[in-house]
Scaffold this motif. Sequence first.
Motif, PDB file in Angstrom:
ATOM      1  N   THR A  42       0.815  -1.097   0.069  1.00  0.00           N
ATOM      2  CA  THR A  42      -0.036  -0.039  -0.093  1.00  0.00           C
ATOM      3  C   THR A  42       0.932   1.176  -0.063  1.00  0.00           C
ATOM      4  N   ALA A  43       1.879   1.229   0.656  1.00  0.00           N
ATOM      5  CA  ALA A  43       2.936   2.425   0.782  1.00  0.00           C
ATOM      6  C   ALA A  43       3.381   2.728  -0.519  1.00  0.00           C
ATOM      7  N   LYS A  44       3.826   1.516  -1.133  1.00  0.00           N
ATOM      8  CA  LYS A  44       4.440   1.721  -2.554  1.00  0.00           C
ATOM      9  C   LYS A  44       3.474   2.132  -3.588  1.00  0.00           C
ATOM     10  N   SER A 103       8.509   6.998  -0.939  1.00  0.00           N
ATOM     11  CA  SER A 103       9.980   6.757  -1.298  1.00  0.00           C
ATOM     12  C   SER A 103      10.585   5.174  -0.745  1.00  0.00           C
ATOM     13  N   ALA A 104      11.170   4.340  -1.609  1.00  0.00           N
ATOM     14  CA  ALA A 104      11.763   3.070  -1.118  1.00  0.00           C
ATOM     15  C   ALA A 104      12.528   3.274   0.166  1.00  0.00           C
ATOM     16  N   LYS A 105      13.357   4.548   0.210  1.00  0.00           N
ATOM     17  CA  LYS A 105      14.182   4.552   1.415  1.00  0.00           C
ATOM     18  C   LYS A 105      13.168   4.731   2.711  1.00  0.00           C
ATOM     19  N   LYS A 106      11.902   5.416   2.598  1.00  0.00           N
ATOM     20  CA  LYS A 106      11.054   5.709   3.626  1.00  0.00           C
ATOM     21  C   LYS A 106      10.635   4.374   3.961  1.00  0.00           C
ATOM     22  N   ILE A 107      10.131   3.466   3.145  1.00  0.00           N
ATOM     23  CA  ILE A 107       9.494   2.211   3.404  1.00  0.00           C
ATOM     24  C   ILE A 107      10.255   1.302   3.952  1.00  0.00           C
ATOM     25  N   VAL A 137       9.771  -1.375   7.021  1.00  0.00           N
ATOM     26  CA  VAL A 137      10.303  -2.743   7.025  1.00  0.00           C
ATOM     27  C   VAL A 137      11.135  -3.091   7.976  1.00  0.00           C
ATOM     28  N   PHE A 138      12.193  -2.362   8.427  1.00  0.00           N
ATOM     29  CA  PHE A 138      13.341  -2.534   9.467  1.00  0.00           C
ATOM     30  C   PHE A 138      12.625  -2.638  10.982  1.00  0.00           C
ATOM     31  N   ARG A 139      11.527  -1.578  11.137  1.00  0.00           N
ATOM     32  CA  ARG A 139      11.003  -1.491  12.419  1.00  0.00           C
ATOM     33  C   ARG A 139      10.013  -2.678  12.962  1.00  0.00           C
ATOM     34  N   ASN A 140       9.408  -3.410  11.646  1.00  0.00           N
ATOM     35  CA  ASN A 140       8.443  -4.540  12.000  1.00  0.00           C
ATOM     36  C   ASN A 140       9.482  -5.944  11.769  1.00  0.00           C
ATOM     37  N   ALA A 141      10.508  -5.677  11.109  1.00  0.00           N
ATOM     38  CA  ALA A 141      11.388  -7.031  10.983  1.00  0.00           C
ATOM     39  C   ALA A 141      12.024  -7.011  12.175  1.00  0.00           C
ATOM     40  N   LEU A 142      12.324  -6.020  13.416  1.00  0.00           N
ATOM     41  CA  LEU A 142      13.005  -6.174  14.503  1.00  0.00           C
ATOM     42  C   LEU A 142      12.184  -6.982  15.407  1.00  0.00           C
ATOM     43  N   ILE A 143      10.662  -7.196  15.149  1.00  0.00           N
ATOM     44  CA  ILE A 143      10.091  -7.690  16.164  1.00  0.00           C
ATOM     45  C   ILE A 143      10.539  -9.158  16.623  1.00  0.00           C
ATOM     46  N   PRO A 144      10.545 -10.124  15.593  1.00  0.00           N
ATOM     47  CA  PRO A 144      11.074 -11.144  15.895  1.00  0.00           C
ATOM     48  C   PRO A 144      12.663 -11.459  16.188  1.00  0.00           C
ATOM     49  N   LEU A 145      13.225 -10.491  16.148  1.00  0.00           N
ATOM     50  CA  LEU A 145      14.613 -10.467  16.563  1.00  0.00           C
ATOM     51  C   LEU A 145      14.912  -9.960  17.882  1.00  0.00           C
ATOM     52  N   VAL A 146      13.823  -9.452  18.655  1.00  0.00           N
ATOM     53  CA  VAL A 146      13.700  -9.110  20.010  1.00  0.00           C
ATOM     54  C   VAL A 146      14.393 -10.368  20.732  1.00  0.00           C
TER      55      VAL A 146
END
Length: 342
Positions: A239-241, A246-250, A255-264
């Motif tokens: 949806t953001a795309k 912009s790809a950088k903002k996405i 991406v990075f914030r939500n990808a950190l959840i399983p890494l906690v």
Amino acid sequence: MSRLGYLLRRILLAIPVVIFGTSLTFLIIRLGPIDPAAAIVGSPDTPSAQAQYEETREQLGLTQPLWEQYIEFMTDLLLFNLGQSWVLSPGAGTYDLILTYAPRTLWLGFWSILIAVCLGIPLGFYAGLNPNTRADYLVSFGGIVWRAMPNFWLAIILLALFAQSQQYFFGFNWSGFLVESEVTGAYDFSDITTWDGFVREFKRVFPAALVLGSASMGNEVRIGRTAVLETINSNYVETAKAKGVSAKKIVWKHVFRNALIPLVPVITSEAFLLIGGAVLVEVVFGINGLGYLFFQAVINGDLPLVASLMYVFILVLVGVNILQDVLYTIIDPRVGLEEGGA
């Protein structure tokens, strides 16, 4: 439920865990093969030695009924009355010994976590953002190989490599990097503010930190790559795309914030690896930290020191679990907090 209420709830739930872990520690050290009286006076082979042995047991309180020992044991630990060392440093407070040896383990833990996080997460995210490329295959293969290497094997290999080599690695001469193994020695960080002091202390801890960090680095690479791939293909990213973000903002905002959840849990579990692996790694590399102190206390039958260190380890692990739950609520406010408001 507010974040403060959630935190208080987690702390209350942690109290039975601490009591259970401490009780299990009491049963292991009291009913196990450790005999502190024999460690102090020697084997009771003669009548005089037997009399001295029994007198020592009575002085240490080991002749009291088990339930009285348990109540005294739990009361002292819960009130942080950690007592004194019986064997390693007779008369020395276990609290003072822990404070003496803790800086080495904290220094080791700082670098092991930093190495794992600064290498594992960026490599995993990079592989996830560039799937099915040579870089992705190389990072994934390297993570699998690095994770498959046993810590004890890697420790021995690095020990032989650095201790026997007279060559320069990474611009440093690594010969003679080991810390002197003296169980009662103090560790001084007063000169770490100077460049020479910092380099010297870094050389001492780097091989051990690399071994400890390797246990979780491979997991961070693998889980980070998988988390990025799942997140980048989610509906809100699409949806953001479509909205022209912009790809950088996405990447940075979604991406990075939500990808950190399983890494906690992977990152916080490094505390478990640090406590469990520090015993082996500190003994192999001759680093006088809490792991080395715990090993010496066990083999010498120093029960108060063993119990105090186990209690500290239990508190650290429970505290890390609580911190992990709080971090979940910060990264994803839907976790845990919505349960109380339902």
